[in-house]
Scaffold this motif. Structure first.
Motif, mmCIF file in Angstrom:
data_model
loop_
_atom_site.group_PDB
_atom_site.id
_atom_site.type_symbol
_atom_site.label_atom_id
_atom_site.label_comp_id
_atom_site.label_asym_id
_atom_site.label_seq_id
_atom_site.Cartn_x
_atom_site.Cartn_y
_atom_site.Cartn_z
ATOM 1 N N TYR A 186 0.805 -1.219 0.000
ATOM 2 C CA TYR A 186 0.000 0.000 0.000
ATOM 3 C C TYR A 186 0.840 1.272 0.000
ATOM 4 C CZ TYR A 186 -4.049 -2.891 0.809
ATOM 5 O OH TYR A 186 -5.046 -3.815 0.667
ATOM 6 N N LEU A 187 2.166 1.130 -0.094
ATOM 7 C CA LEU A 187 3.036 2.295 -0.045
ATOM 8 C C LEU A 187 2.715 3.248 -1.186
ATOM 9 C CD1 LEU A 187 5.349 3.817 1.245
ATOM 10 C CD2 LEU A 187 6.938 2.460 -0.138
ATOM 11 N N GLY A 188 2.361 4.465 -0.810
ATOM 12 C CA GLY A 188 2.041 5.492 -1.793
ATOM 13 C C GLY A 188 3.134 6.537 -1.820
ATOM 14 N N SER A 189 2.752 7.765 -2.069
ATOM 15 C CA SER A 189 3.742 8.834 -2.177
ATOM 16 C C SER A 189 4.289 9.257 -0.819
ATOM 17 C CB SER A 189 3.119 10.040 -2.884
ATOM 18 O OG SER A 189 1.986 10.489 -2.160
ATOM 19 N N SER A 190 3.526 9.038 0.229
ATOM 20 C CA SER A 190 3.948 9.437 1.568
ATOM 21 C C SER A 190 3.937 8.229 2.503
ATOM 22 C CB SER A 190 3.006 10.514 2.117
ATOM 23 O OG SER A 190 3.208 10.696 3.497
ATOM 24 N N ALA A 191 5.086 7.938 3.084
ATOM 25 C CA ALA A 191 5.175 6.802 4.004
ATOM 26 C C ALA A 191 4.299 7.026 5.231
ATOM 27 C CB ALA A 191 6.622 6.564 4.416
ATOM 28 N N TRP A 192 4.244 8.262 5.738
ATOM 29 C CA TRP A 192 3.432 8.541 6.937
ATOM 30 C C TRP A 192 1.945 8.364 6.651
ATOM 31 C CZ3 TRP A 192 5.472 8.065 11.367
ATOM 32 C CH2 TRP A 192 6.792 8.409 11.574
ATOM 33 N N PHE A 193 1.500 8.860 5.512
ATOM 34 C CA PHE A 193 0.097 8.684 5.135
ATOM 35 C C PHE A 193 -0.225 7.197 4.990
ATOM 36 C CE2 PHE A 193 -3.226 8.099 1.946
ATOM 37 C CZ PHE A 193 -4.264 8.780 2.564
#
Length: 76
Positions: free
Chosen positions: A22-29
């Motif tokens: 599910y890793l997107g553009s932001s690791a925190w998100f």
């Protein structure tokens, strides 16, 4: 450890296991998303197991959850 605490801890671990897919553009998100979505679902899977004492029920709830998500994702 009580059941609620154990369920919440396993929910967080379950969510974090889903990090890479599910890793997107932001690791925190992504971390927040997987803990809330996948971790939140894990609470229901745990509840299904605790009510029936059968891992098959937990697996079945997981299967139906994923099936619904894939069908909705395919429609949208």
């Amino acid at each position: 450890m009580n059941t609620l605490a154990a369920s919440l801890i396993t929910a967080i671990i379950f969510g974090l296991i889903h990090f890479r897919p599910y890793l997107g553009s932001s690791a925190w998100f992504t971390i927040v998303q997987i803990i809330l979505v996948q971790g939140g679902a894990r609470v229901w899977f745990n509840h299904a197991y605790l009510k029936t004492k059968s891992i098959n029920t937990s697996w079945g709830v997981h299967y139906i959850y994923d099936l619904i998500a894939f069908v909705i994702g395919g429609i949208l």
